[in-house]
Design a protein around this motif. Sequence first.
Motif, short mmCIF file in Angstrom:
data_model
loop_
_atom_site.label_atom_id
_atom_site.label_comp_id
_atom_site.label_asym_id
_atom_site.label_seq_id
_atom_site.Cartn_x
_atom_site.Cartn_y
_atom_site.Cartn_z
N GLY A 1 -73.03 -129.04 86.36
CA GLY A 1 -72.63 -128.08 87.37
C GLY A 1 -73.79 -127.67 88.26
O GLY A 1 -73.64 -127.56 89.49
N GLY A 2 -74.95 -127.45 87.65
CA GLY A 2 -76.13 -127.09 88.44
C GLY A 2 -76.56 -128.22 89.36
O GLY A 2 -76.94 -127.98 90.52
N GLY B 1 -68.13 -123.31 93.12
CA GLY B 1 -68.94 -122.12 93.37
C GLY B 1 -69.93 -122.32 94.50
O GLY B 1 -70.18 -121.41 95.29
N ALA B 2 -70.51 -123.52 94.60
CA ALA B 2 -71.46 -123.79 95.66
C ALA B 2 -70.78 -123.76 97.03
O ALA B 2 -71.33 -123.22 98.00
N GLY C 1 -70.40 -122.46 85.31
CA GLY C 1 -70.87 -123.29 86.41
C GLY C 1 -70.71 -122.61 87.75
O GLY C 1 -71.58 -122.69 88.61
N GLY C 2 -69.58 -121.90 87.94
CA GLY C 2 -69.37 -121.16 89.18
C GLY C 2 -70.36 -120.03 89.34
O GLY C 2 -70.89 -119.80 90.44
N MET C 3 -70.65 -119.31 88.25
CA MET C 3 -71.62 -118.22 88.30
C MET C 3 -73.00 -118.75 88.65
O MET C 3 -73.72 -118.16 89.46
N ASN C 4 -73.39 -119.86 88.05
CA ASN C 4 -74.71 -120.43 88.35
C ASN C 4 -74.82 -120.84 89.82
O ASN C 4 -75.88 -120.70 90.44
N GLY D 1 -74.87 -118.11 84.23
CA GLY D 1 -73.73 -118.77 83.62
C GLY D 1 -73.84 -118.94 82.12
O GLY D 1 -72.82 -118.98 81.42
N SER D 2 -75.06 -119.04 81.60
CA SER D 2 -75.22 -119.23 80.15
C SER D 2 -74.75 -118.02 79.35
O SER D 2 -74.49 -118.14 78.15
#
Length: 249
Positions: free
Chosen positions: A53-54, A216-217, A15-18, A24-25
Amino acid sequence: MDGVILLALAGFVGGGMNALAGGGSFVTLPVLIASGVPSVSANATSSVALYPGGASSAWVYRAGLRPIGGVRLPPMLAVTLLGGLVGSLLLLWTPTRLFDALLPWLMLVATITLAFGARLGPALRRRLSVGRHAVLGVQFVLGVYGGYFGGAVGLMMMAAWSLLHDADIKLLNAPRTLMVTAANSIAILCFALAGAVRWDAALFVGGGALAGGYAGAHLGRILPAPAVRAATIALSIAVTTLLFVRFYR
């Protein structure tokens, strides 16, 4: 219990990577497969799990939403949703072997575009007139990809947009999260109706992804643009390498 913690941790990192750049997947999908979920079901479950998360990232970024390549957001959303529907149906109806073979090369193109987009973009725009229909056509294809597989679709969107439109990569985070969420919205509906989702695993991964996407956002809003760009390129290189190793080993 260890398996539950691992799924939640994978969701948080994914979720943080996305939220920061995408991809993130490539954390959640291998963990789901390692936990015993079949690959197609793992792909669908990963899409469902990363959706909260997105969505939370899209909410945090909402103030930064802006047109893409001169095209307003409503038509971009429409073609993204249509592409997501087509892609999700393709995943449910067709084998993925051929797409798996093409995926490393698609990511290689995305990596090159991200790394050299600042130079390639102006040169391309001087020679070609990129109009509204071209932008919408590219976005439809990206929507299909997002619904079908979705891995690093955020990276590919930013790679394509950097060629079509002269914009700071950091400013693309807001529309990227919105478009990825749109493609995933229609895809997870199809996956759920087809019974392709492992809801027990999705619950744990999704809980972690919700927290990771929100964190992450917020991090992405305060990081300087060069840092976001460097992290995006590094992540894209890592994802591309992983895909080549995964398929050709």
